[in-house]
Every structure is written in C-alpha cells, then in structure tokens.
Design an enzyme around this catalytic site. Structure first.
Site, PDB file in Angstrom:
ATOM      1  CG  MET A 114      -0.084  21.570 -74.196  1.00  0.00           C
ATOM      2  SD  MET A 114      -0.613  22.783 -73.000  1.00  0.00           S
ATOM      3  CE  MET A 114      -0.156  24.284 -73.806  1.00  0.00           C
ATOM      4  CG  LEU A 132       0.371  18.123 -83.531  1.00  0.00           C
ATOM      5  CD1 LEU A 132       0.496  16.690 -84.046  1.00  0.00           C
ATOM      6  CD2 LEU A 132       1.106  18.293 -82.217  1.00  0.00           C
ATOM      7  CG  HIS A 133       4.002  24.209 -84.650  1.00  0.00           C
ATOM      8  ND1 HIS A 133       5.317  23.933 -84.362  1.00  0.00           N
ATOM      9  CD2 HIS A 133       3.468  24.675 -83.486  1.00  0.00           C
ATOM     10  CE1 HIS A 133       5.576  24.234 -83.117  1.00  0.00           C
ATOM     11  NE2 HIS A 133       4.471  24.667 -82.533  1.00  0.00           N
ATOM     12  CG  HIS A 153       4.250  20.227 -81.978  1.00  0.00           C
ATOM     13  ND1 HIS A 153       3.373  21.201 -82.401  1.00  0.00           N
ATOM     14  CD2 HIS A 153       4.396  20.395 -80.647  1.00  0.00           C
ATOM     15  CE1 HIS A 153       3.007  21.926 -81.367  1.00  0.00           C
ATOM     16  NE2 HIS A 153       3.604  21.477 -80.294  1.00  0.00           N
ATOM     17  N   GLY A 183      11.337  20.807 -77.380  1.00  0.00           N
ATOM     18  CA  GLY A 183      11.899  21.821 -78.271  1.00  0.00           C
ATOM     19  C   GLY A 183      12.638  22.899 -77.471  1.00  0.00           C
ATOM     20  CB  SER A 196       4.514  29.490 -81.193  1.00  0.00           C
ATOM     21  OG  SER A 196       3.508  29.556 -80.194  1.00  0.00           O
ATOM     22  CB  SER A 197       0.183  26.010 -80.802  1.00  0.00           C
ATOM     23  OG  SER A 197       0.878  24.807 -80.930  1.00  0.00           O
TER      24      SER A 197
HETATM   25  O1  PAF Z   1       5.235  22.432 -74.150  1.00  0.00           O
HETATM   26  C1  PAF Z   1       4.068  22.021 -74.046  1.00  0.00           C
HETATM   27  O2  PAF Z   1       3.342  21.894 -75.024  1.00  0.00           O
HETATM   28  C2  PAF Z   1       3.531  21.673 -72.666  1.00  0.00           C
HETATM   29  O3  PAF Z   1       4.063  22.506 -71.695  1.00  0.00           O
HETATM   30  C3  PAF Z   1       3.726  20.196 -72.279  1.00  0.00           C
HETATM   31  C4  PAF Z   1       5.197  19.849 -72.203  1.00  0.00           C
HETATM   32  C5  PAF Z   1       3.068  19.297 -73.310  1.00  0.00           C
HETATM   33  C6  PAF Z   1       3.107  19.905 -70.926  1.00  0.00           C
HETATM   34  O4  PAF Z   1       1.744  20.135 -70.928  1.00  0.00           O
END
Ligand code: PAF
Length: 282
Positions: free
Chosen positions: A30, A33-34, A37, A146, A184-185
């Site tokens: 979503m 990014l960190h 990701h 993750g 976490s974002s």
């Molecule tokens: O983990 C996430 O960031 C979200 O749940 C995902 C897997 C991208 C689905 O929207």
C-alpha cells in the site's frame, strides 16, 4: 523502471514477459515503503522481473479506520523502487480497480474472522478481493509477503490453495528498527512519546517467545505475562494478545509443536501489530 497505472497497459506488459518465458516476482504493497517492503523486493530479485504494486485498498479499511490519513508518498516510493531494482510499479486508481458496478468478492471462513479479522470486520474480505484482482492482472510466478502480517500470510496461503492459484507464496522475516520496533508504514503516526511507548510491543513479543522457548506450554500463563508487560506502558491499550495455531489461527489450549504469538495494541490512536512464530518445538 516504469510506473504503470493503467490495468490494460500492465496486462499487456505481463503478456510480453510471459511470452519471453521470464519469471515474475510480485510484491503487493500500500506504499509508503520502508525496509520491510524493500526486503521483499530483495527476495523477489530471484525472478527475472519484479513488479511492486502500490494501492491503498479502500475495501480493507473499516469506516472508522485510517484510509484518508494513510501515509502516501509516490515520489519517495518511486525513488526507492528505482534504487532497489524494481522493474515496474503498478499503481492503479480506485476507480479502475472498483468501477461503479463492482460486485464480486473473495471471502474466507474461519481463519479470517480471528485476531485482526475479529477487530477489523471485513478487513480480510477486502485483502483477499484486492489480491485476487492483483494476482490476475500481474500473473506472477512468486508473491512476497512479510511475516509481520502473520494472519494475512495464513489467509493468502489458504486462498492460494483453495482457489488453485498458480503461484508460490514466499514469506519473509519481520524487519525491525534498531530498537526492535517492527517496521510499519503506520509508525509514522507516532509522536516522540508514543514512539518510545511502542517499544512495549516487541518487549511483550520477546517475553512470550522466551517463555515458550524456556519450556512454558500453557498459553494462558504466557498471555497473562505478555499482557502484564504491555500494561506497564500507560499509552498502550490492548486490542488482543493471542497464542494460536499458525495455520488455522485457532486459539491454543496447550502448546504442542508450533505456535504463533500475535498481538495488536493501540499506542494512542495508532494500532500496531507484532508477532512471534515458533514452528518446531522439541
Ligand atoms: O499488507 C498490505 O500492505 C496489504 O494488505 C496488501 C497485501 C497490499 C493488500 O492491499
């Protein structure tokens, strides 16, 4: 690196790669990014091509949740993806993903209604639906998730098996800050005081994990100790502390061979999750 937001254009690019027999690794995100990701991207580099999606999926947020304020920074994400060897960022619009007449959903019984599924009604229905769409568009050989979202991993694994999806799930370890807070974002929501307070999550997680490793097999005792640790922090409000079977998410009466210790805790208004997974006990 390309940035593609059109579904048709993405699909055509995938057609080309598939015709050339190139393997495709996919990292659904979503955005914002960190390093968590980026560790998935690094793992996905085992494929010929890496696609990372950025889509803040409205369907997986409840009406009182943080959809509107969820952190977004496409420029920064693009730079990070470029530096880390992503081939395509796929960033569709909500209008394209969910046109007005959208009416098909992927839902799951049992494992999706526990833990986060219990406190975030409809969350996993949103996750499964968007992932099914993304998997169909990107048609990856391998997908990367993750371990921090342990229940999401179990749900996706189940969905892949139930629906005979032709792709492999790869689960990568939790990435932590130096002081052990899980990346976490949502950490960006925390003010200075809350950021310090948030360390109580990993403290409780390591406490629980050590109790199991040192022979404690009674989940009630472990949960009690973890809750005591969490409640030492005034800013923490417990959503859940659970010891469950890692595949079914069923609460354990007794720890036999494997266990997932999962917690969700509000620090101020921010809901954070963390977990430990032990897969083979002697
Ligand atoms: O983990 C996430 O960031 C979200 O749940 C995902 C897997 C991208 C689905 O929207």
């Amino acid at each position: 690196m390309q940035l593609i937001s059109d579904i048709q254009a993405m699909s055509e690019q995938i057609d080309k790669w598939r015709k050339q027999n190139l393997s495709i690794g996919f990292v659904p995100t979503m955005g914002y990014l960190h390093e968590g990701h980026l560790s998935l991207v690094k793992a996905a580099k085992e494929n010929d091509k890496v696609v990372l999606s950025i889509f803040v999926n409205p369907m997986q947020f409840g009406p009182k949740e943080d959809l509107a304020s969820y952190p977004r920074d496409l420029k920064r994400d693009t730079k990070l993806c470029e530096e880390n060897g992503v081939d395509i960022i796929f960033s569709p619009t909500a209008e394209q993903m969910y046109p007005q007449n959208f009416s098909t959903y992927v839902d799951m019984n049992s494992i999706s209604d526990k833990l986060c599924g219990a406190s975030r009604k409809g969350h996993f229905r949103g996750v499964c639906t968007v992932l099914m769409k993304l998997f169909n568009i990107v048609r990856p050989h391998n997908v990367y998730f993750g371990q921090k979202d342990a229940q999401q991993c179990a749900v996706v694994k189940h969905m892949i098996e139930d629906l005979n999806l032709n792709l492999k799930l790869k689960i990568c370890p939790i990435i932590r800050e130096e002081d052990k807070l899980a990346k976490s974002s949502r950490n960006v929501y925390l003010n200075e005081k809350e950021r310090k307070a948030a360390l109580v999550l990993s403290k409780a997680i390591f406490l629980g994990e050590n109790l199991v490793k040192n022979g404690q097999r009674n989940p009630k005792i472990i949960i009690e100790e973890m809750k005591k640790e969490l409640l030492k922090e005034k800013l923490a409000k417990i959503d859940y502390v659970s010891l469950v079977h890692p595949k079914t998410m069923q609460e354990l009466e007794w720890i036999e061979n494997e266990v997932l210790g999962a917690i969700a805790v509000f620090i101020g208004k921010t809901r954070l999750i963390d977990n430990f997974l032990i897969q083979e006990l002697q």
